[in-house]
Design a protein around this motif. Structure first.
Motif, mmCIF file in Angstrom:
data_model
loop_
_atom_site.group_PDB
_atom_site.id
_atom_site.type_symbol
_atom_site.label_atom_id
_atom_site.label_comp_id
_atom_site.label_asym_id
_atom_site.label_seq_id
_atom_site.Cartn_x
_atom_site.Cartn_y
_atom_site.Cartn_z
ATOM 1 N N HIS A 18 25.205 -1.366 27.065
ATOM 2 C CA HIS A 18 26.499 -1.855 26.589
ATOM 3 C C HIS A 18 26.619 -1.844 25.066
ATOM 4 C CE1 HIS A 18 27.846 -2.922 30.602
ATOM 5 N NE2 HIS A 18 26.649 -3.418 30.825
ATOM 6 N N ASN A 63 27.543 -3.686 19.966
ATOM 7 C CA ASN A 63 28.889 -4.226 19.764
ATOM 8 C C ASN A 63 29.613 -4.512 21.075
ATOM 9 O OD1 ASN A 63 29.389 -1.652 20.669
ATOM 10 N ND2 ASN A 63 30.287 -0.923 18.750
ATOM 11 N N GLY A 64 28.947 -4.291 22.210
ATOM 12 C CA GLY A 64 29.531 -4.572 23.517
ATOM 13 C C GLY A 64 30.578 -3.565 23.959
ATOM 14 N N GLU A 65 30.701 -2.451 23.263
ATOM 15 C CA GLU A 65 31.747 -1.481 23.591
ATOM 16 C C GLU A 65 31.367 -0.524 24.711
ATOM 17 O OE1 GLU A 65 33.233 0.310 20.009
ATOM 18 O OE2 GLU A 65 34.008 -1.599 19.297
ATOM 19 N N GLU A 122 31.799 5.178 27.052
ATOM 20 C CA GLU A 122 32.977 5.610 27.815
ATOM 21 C C GLU A 122 32.580 6.445 29.029
ATOM 22 O OE1 GLU A 122 37.460 7.323 27.099
ATOM 23 O OE2 GLU A 122 36.052 7.316 25.439
ATOM 24 N N PRO A 126 32.834 -1.408 28.901
ATOM 25 C CA PRO A 126 32.772 -2.291 27.735
ATOM 26 C C PRO A 126 32.726 -3.754 28.156
ATOM 27 C CG PRO A 126 35.017 -1.553 28.075
ATOM 28 C CD PRO A 126 34.167 -0.828 29.074
ATOM 29 N N ALA A 159 33.258 -5.778 25.421
ATOM 30 C CA ALA A 159 34.139 -6.195 24.336
ATOM 31 C C ALA A 159 35.583 -6.238 24.822
ATOM 32 C CB ALA A 159 34.008 -5.235 23.156
ATOM 33 N N LYS A 160 36.225 -7.359 24.581
ATOM 34 C CA LYS A 160 37.631 -7.554 24.975
ATOM 35 C C LYS A 160 37.866 -7.102 26.409
ATOM 36 C CE LYS A 160 39.146 -7.118 20.232
ATOM 37 N NZ LYS A 160 39.887 -6.351 19.253
ATOM 38 N N SER A 161 36.974 -7.500 27.287
ATOM 39 C CA SER A 161 36.972 -7.021 28.663
ATOM 40 C C SER A 161 37.883 -7.848 29.563
ATOM 41 C CB SER A 161 35.541 -7.059 29.215
ATOM 42 O OG SER A 161 35.539 -6.816 30.594
ATOM 43 N N ASN A 184 39.552 -2.610 31.551
ATOM 44 C CA ASN A 184 40.509 -2.245 30.506
ATOM 45 C C ASN A 184 41.242 -0.942 30.833
ATOM 46 O OD1 ASN A 184 39.560 -4.539 29.246
ATOM 47 N ND2 ASN A 184 38.375 -3.441 27.710
ATOM 48 N N PHE A 205 32.237 -10.434 20.974
ATOM 49 C CA PHE A 205 32.869 -9.140 21.250
ATOM 50 C C PHE A 205 34.377 -9.248 21.470
ATOM 51 C CE2 PHE A 205 28.605 -8.771 23.544
ATOM 52 C CZ PHE A 205 27.946 -8.295 22.434
ATOM 53 N N ASN A 212 35.870 -11.574 23.092
ATOM 54 C CA ASN A 212 36.167 -12.305 24.327
ATOM 55 C C ASN A 212 36.451 -13.782 24.083
ATOM 56 O OD1 ASN A 212 35.802 -10.015 25.996
ATOM 57 N ND2 ASN A 212 33.590 -10.292 25.856
#
Length: 147
Positions: A55, A58-60, A63, A68, A70-72, A97, A126, A128
């Motif tokens: 992951h 940065n948790g991204e 792809e 991710p 991040a902002k999941s 996402n 991240f 969240n």
């Protein structure tokens, strides 16, 4: 006169009981905040040891391979499934996402406390933390069954 004195003492007693209750709640909230901070700190090292290689720092994620964190929206909307994925692993298709991921994540062999700690770290980092997610506890993790 006696009635007024008794009434006054009763009111004073209730006042001090409520004051003590408020103080206890503040102490309880302080204790919860301290426990959460410790859990997040412990989770950071667990993330580095078990999660970061897929992951990323940065948790991204990667792809089309590793979703991710991040902002999941998956973490936000599928709390129990998220916790189970860390505790038991995950296979099959998920949508994070708006993108589809179909990979396998092995169970890491973490204790229930370690699962709670790494979930608290992820859910408060991240991007969240904007979701204002409730703390994951060891008790919550231990109740989950694989099914």
């Amino acid at each position: 006169m006696k009635f007024i004195l008794v009434f006054f003492l009763a009111c004073l007693s209730v006042f001090f009981m409520n004051l003590n209750s408020i103080s206890s709640n503040e102490n309880y909230n302080d204790l919860q905040e301290k426990e959460l901070k410790q859990s997040i700190n412990d989770g950071k090292s667990i993330y580095a040891d078990f999660c970061m290689r897929c992951h990323l720092p940065n948790g991204e994620g990667v792809e089309n391979t590793y979703p991710p964190l991040a902002k999941s929206n998956w973490l936000k909307n599928k709390r129990e499934a998220s916790i189970k994925s860390v505790k038991f692993g995950l296979s099959g298709e998920i949508i994070v996402n708006g993108k589809t991921y179909n990979n396998r994540m092995s169970a890491m062999g973490l204790s229930d406390q370690e699962v709670a700690d790494v979930m608290n770290y992820i859910m408060h980092n991240f991007g969240n933390s904007d979701y204002n997610l409730k703390q994951v506890t060891k008790a919550e993790v231990s109740k989950l069954e694989k099914k």
